[in-house]
Design a protein around this motif. Sequence first.
Motif, PDB file in Angstrom:
ATOM      1  N   PRO A  27       0.813  -1.217   0.000  1.00 36.37           N
ATOM      2  CA  PRO A  27       0.000   0.000   0.000  1.00 36.37           C
ATOM      3  C   PRO A  27       0.845   1.265   0.000  1.00 36.37           C
ATOM      4  O   PRO A  27       1.982   1.272   0.489  1.00 36.37           O
ATOM      5  N   MET A  28       0.296   2.334  -0.543  1.00 39.69           N
ATOM      6  CA  MET A  28       0.953   3.636  -0.437  1.00 39.69           C
ATOM      7  C   MET A  28       0.959   4.085   1.024  1.00 39.69           C
ATOM      8  O   MET A  28       0.197   3.575   1.849  1.00 39.69           O
ATOM      9  N   THR A  29       1.825   5.007   1.330  1.00 41.57           N
ATOM     10  CA  THR A  29       1.867   5.537   2.686  1.00 41.57           C
ATOM     11  C   THR A  29       0.596   6.334   2.963  1.00 41.57           C
ATOM     12  O   THR A  29      -0.123   6.740   2.046  1.00 41.57           O
ATOM     13  N   THR A  30       0.325   6.588   4.223  1.00 40.74           N
ATOM     14  CA  THR A  30      -0.920   7.221   4.632  1.00 40.74           C
ATOM     15  C   THR A  30      -0.987   8.678   4.188  1.00 40.74           C
ATOM     16  O   THR A  30      -0.031   9.439   4.379  1.00 40.74           O
ATOM     17  N   GLY A  31      -2.129   9.040   3.589  1.00 40.99           N
ATOM     18  CA  GLY A  31      -2.379  10.434   3.221  1.00 40.99           C
ATOM     19  C   GLY A  31      -3.356  11.064   4.197  1.00 40.99           C
ATOM     20  O   GLY A  31      -3.375  10.724   5.382  1.00 40.99           O
ATOM     21  N   ILE A  32      -4.210  11.948   3.698  1.00 38.23           N
ATOM     22  CA  ILE A  32      -5.200  12.544   4.592  1.00 38.23           C
ATOM     23  C   ILE A  32      -6.184  11.463   5.032  1.00 38.23           C
ATOM     24  O   ILE A  32      -6.396  10.486   4.319  1.00 38.23           O
ATOM     25  N   PRO A  33      -6.782  11.597   6.204  1.00 38.97           N
ATOM     26  CA  PRO A  33      -7.724  10.573   6.675  1.00 38.97           C
ATOM     27  C   PRO A  33      -8.868  10.379   5.695  1.00 38.97           C
ATOM     28  O   PRO A  33      -9.358  11.322   5.072  1.00 38.97           O
ATOM     29  N   ASN A  34      -9.298   9.120   5.564  1.00 38.42           N
ATOM     30  CA  ASN A  34     -10.357   8.795   4.619  1.00 38.42           C
ATOM     31  C   ASN A  34     -11.672   9.488   4.958  1.00 38.42           C
ATOM     32  O   ASN A  34     -12.424   9.874   4.054  1.00 38.42           O
ATOM     33  N   ASP A  35     -11.961   9.667   6.261  1.00 36.24           N
ATOM     34  CA  ASP A  35     -13.212  10.336   6.601  1.00 36.24           C
ATOM     35  C   ASP A  35     -13.182  11.804   6.207  1.00 36.24           C
ATOM     36  O   ASP A  35     -14.198  12.385   5.825  1.00 36.24           O
ATOM     37  N   GLU A  36     -11.983  12.410   6.247  1.00 34.37           N
ATOM     38  CA  GLU A  36     -11.858  13.809   5.806  1.00 34.37           C
ATOM     39  C   GLU A  36     -12.095  13.925   4.305  1.00 34.37           C
ATOM     40  O   GLU A  36     -12.779  14.847   3.839  1.00 34.37           O
ATOM     41  N   LYS A  37     -11.549  12.984   3.544  1.00 34.82           N
ATOM     42  CA  LYS A  37     -11.782  12.949   2.098  1.00 34.82           C
ATOM     43  C   LYS A  37     -13.273  12.804   1.802  1.00 34.82           C
ATOM     44  O   LYS A  37     -13.819  13.482   0.923  1.00 34.82           O
ATOM     45  N   THR A  38     -13.941  11.914   2.542  1.00 34.11           N
ATOM     46  CA  THR A  38     -15.371  11.685   2.329  1.00 34.11           C
ATOM     47  C   THR A  38     -16.188  12.939   2.610  1.00 34.11           C
ATOM     48  O   THR A  38     -17.157  13.241   1.900  1.00 34.11           O
ATOM     49  N   LYS A  39     -15.819  13.681   3.655  1.00 32.03           N
ATOM     50  CA  LYS A  39     -16.536  14.924   3.976  1.00 32.03           C
ATOM     51  C   LYS A  39     -16.445  15.923   2.828  1.00 32.03           C
ATOM     52  O   LYS A  39     -17.432  16.586   2.487  1.00 32.03           O
ATOM     53  N   VAL A  40     -15.260  16.018   2.233  1.00 28.43           N
ATOM     54  CA  VAL A  40     -15.090  16.947   1.108  1.00 28.43           C
ATOM     55  C   VAL A  40     -15.932  16.486  -0.081  1.00 28.43           C
ATOM     56  O   VAL A  40     -16.549  17.313  -0.774  1.00 28.43           O
ATOM     57  N   ARG A  41     -16.002  15.177  -0.306  1.00 28.45           N
ATOM     58  CA  ARG A  41     -16.844  14.664  -1.392  1.00 28.45           C
ATOM     59  C   ARG A  41     -18.313  15.048  -1.171  1.00 28.45           C
ATOM     60  O   ARG A  41     -19.006  15.446  -2.106  1.00 28.45           O
ATOM     61  N   GLN A  42     -18.779  14.923   0.050  1.00 29.63           N
ATOM     62  CA  GLN A  42     -20.175  15.261   0.329  1.00 29.63           C
ATOM     63  C   GLN A  42     -20.414  16.761   0.184  1.00 29.63           C
ATOM     64  O   GLN A  42     -21.448  17.187  -0.345  1.00 29.63           O
ATOM     65  N   LEU A  43     -19.444  17.575   0.633  1.00 22.84           N
ATOM     66  CA  LEU A  43     -19.587  19.024   0.471  1.00 22.84           C
ATOM     67  C   LEU A  43     -19.627  19.404  -1.000  1.00 22.84           C
ATOM     68  O   LEU A  43     -20.386  20.300  -1.402  1.00 22.84           O
ATOM     69  N   TYR A  44     -18.826  18.711  -1.807  1.00 23.00           N
ATOM     70  CA  TYR A  44     -18.842  18.989  -3.248  1.00 23.00           C
ATOM     71  C   TYR A  44     -20.188  18.601  -3.860  1.00 23.00           C
ATOM     72  O   TYR A  44     -20.748  19.334  -4.675  1.00 23.00           O
ATOM     73  N   ALA A  45     -20.719  17.442  -3.440  1.00 21.69           N
ATOM     74  CA  ALA A  45     -22.024  17.005  -3.959  1.00 21.69           C
ATOM     75  C   ALA A  45     -23.122  17.998  -3.613  1.00 21.69           C
ATOM     76  O   ALA A  45     -24.081  18.171  -4.378  1.00 21.69           O
ATOM     77  N   GLU A  46     -22.987  18.679  -2.481  1.00 17.11           N
ATOM     78  CA  GLU A  46     -23.985  19.659  -2.065  1.00 17.11           C
ATOM     79  C   GLU A  46     -23.703  21.052  -2.627  1.00 17.11           C
ATOM     80  O   GLU A  46     -24.458  21.987  -2.352  1.00 17.11           O
ATOM     81  N   GLY A  47     -22.611  21.185  -3.393  1.00 21.12           N
ATOM     82  CA  GLY A  47     -22.276  22.480  -3.968  1.00 21.12           C
ATOM     83  C   GLY A  47     -21.636  23.452  -3.007  1.00 21.12           C
ATOM     84  O   GLY A  47     -21.583  24.655  -3.264  1.00 21.12           O
ATOM     85  N   LYS A  48     -21.120  22.954  -1.888  1.00 23.27           N
ATOM     86  CA  LYS A  48     -20.558  23.837  -0.868  1.00 23.27           C
ATOM     87  C   LYS A  48     -19.061  24.069  -1.028  1.00 23.27           C
ATOM     88  O   LYS A  48     -18.498  24.955  -0.389  1.00 23.27           O
TER      89      LYS A  48
END
Length: 611
Positions: free
Chosen positions: A182-203
């Motif tokens: 595996p690649m080394t650890t990047g930003i936490p997966n839950d943080e990535k998911t939050k940004v995805r949801q904010l993008y889906a909501e247009g925020k």
Amino acid sequence: MTARKDIESITTRIRHRSEPTREAYLARLDEAASRRANRAVLSCGNLAHGFAVCSPSEKIALSGDTVPNLGIITSYNDMLSAHQPFETFPALIKQAAEEAGGIAQVAGGVPAMCDGVTQGQPGMELSLFSRDLIAMSAAVGLSHNMFDAAVFLGVCDKIVPGLVIAALTFGHLPAVFIPAGPMTTGIPNDEKTKVRQLYAEGKVGRAELLEAESKSYHGPGTCTFYGTANSNQMLMEIMGLHTPGASFINPGTPLREALTKEAAKRALAITALGNEYTPVGRMIDERSIVNGVVGLHATGGSTNHTIHLIAMAAAAGIQLTWQDIAELSDCVPLLARVYPNGLADVNHFHAAGGMGFLIRQLLDGGFLHDDVRTIWGEGLEAYTVEAKLGPDGSVVREPAPAVSGDERVLAPYTKAFQPNGGLKMLEGNLGHAVIKTSAVKPERRVVEAPAIVFDTQQALNDAFRAGKLDRDFVAVVRFQGPKANGMPELHKLTTVLGVLQDRGRRVALVTDGRMSGASGKVPAAIHVTPEAVDGGAIGKVRDGDLIRLDAEAGLLEVLVPPAELNARPEPVPDLRGNEVGMGRELFAGFRRMVGRADEGASVFQPSAFAA
């Protein structure tokens, strides 16, 4: 050390069911082995072509039948992070082979596509079929009949299952799988998911989304969440196809290189020319397959393997069913919390004790068959270790830690996160389906709400953006099965449904398509069989019909009187848009030949492996 009675009972049932096909498979394997299916049967002209580019000393060695030749099947490309590290592996393998008194040749390459790149794109409709194409491509490489054993370089979603199918088709040869890590650890997966949801909501905008995604997927190696790729690596180790402790070592490290060389030498040590001949077709049996399913449940692994494991088992003449998988889930506790089943990633899992600790716990609890053959020898006990780099640069192994380094990530079986693996089979008047509940909160596992029917995932996304979905409902996304359009993953729907669930809406997904190894917090009945184009009842659901998805009781029903449901005409979908473009026209034959999801969604007929 023996497995518990419930595990043994399921294994025995699989063995008895599989006797005709397994016996025919093993007879074919023995015939191939008896013919010494290697260079001895090649004519001088054949052999001259096979070693034309070799050195004079290699030609002399390959002219006889005393020096083992190792075939390398590689999925290398330098676009995909998981497969880019394989660029340097053939040179390491050839060096290791020379040191061990053997020879290695790159036998062939196989395609390696990334579902992360193709999510929501036309190319995703080739993804599932790529598994069987990979098996065929590997078979072409090995068909030159030059090899005494093979090593397989693959990591991600369809690549490893395809390579396993190929390895078992050439079951008279030893097979060793070599991971890249595996690649080394990047930003936490839950943080990535939050940004995805904010993008889906247009925020937030695309720039913010791309920045978050790039910080998550940032270098060589597999994605660090516990999706299909990392589930593959777990499977290869717990089924004995990796060397012990090899799965989750980061690429580009001295230990990774040492493990690669060691794997090559081990492959040469278990050929028919030595004293430890281990043909993979005999090594992998129903106990190995059950061990793989147990590992999948214990780690909350990818739902894709409810399809792939069936196809992989079939290649060895073993008949695995969804019922077997579901019953094993009821027996096996969940011991790992790795995203999307938790906040940790696979690097945290490895640091907490990894595969060695996991296998130790599963053996101690009686959940695994220890009496299996592996590429390392007899028994899984040898895999309860941690691989480290020795002072001389070789691999050394120490016993896995007796205590988890972080019980929030990896728990002992006496403190399991839940008593079952969280993978259930659903049944009802909509057919059969699979649901992964390990990441779904208990209060979300039963949903009864009106259906909203979509024929494409884009239609659902469009309805969300138009503000039409802010209510309780069950999204029925049909015509996504293997015969319709290749059964793409519908992972992008997780984001919008997750937004609605976070707003307090009761939502669920029912589809004849797939989700991914990242199936998350929204209850999703997937792989619905029969699919809509195959006459499945999912094709007859209408907007407003009440759907009941009960993951606790294992029910999936549309609450419509049987007479009314049966009287409804089957819809006639317009699938022309799924038939051409991005190579889809080349896979028309696959769509016509493919079998049902609960039979492995394979274009190969099971009888072919036992012929």
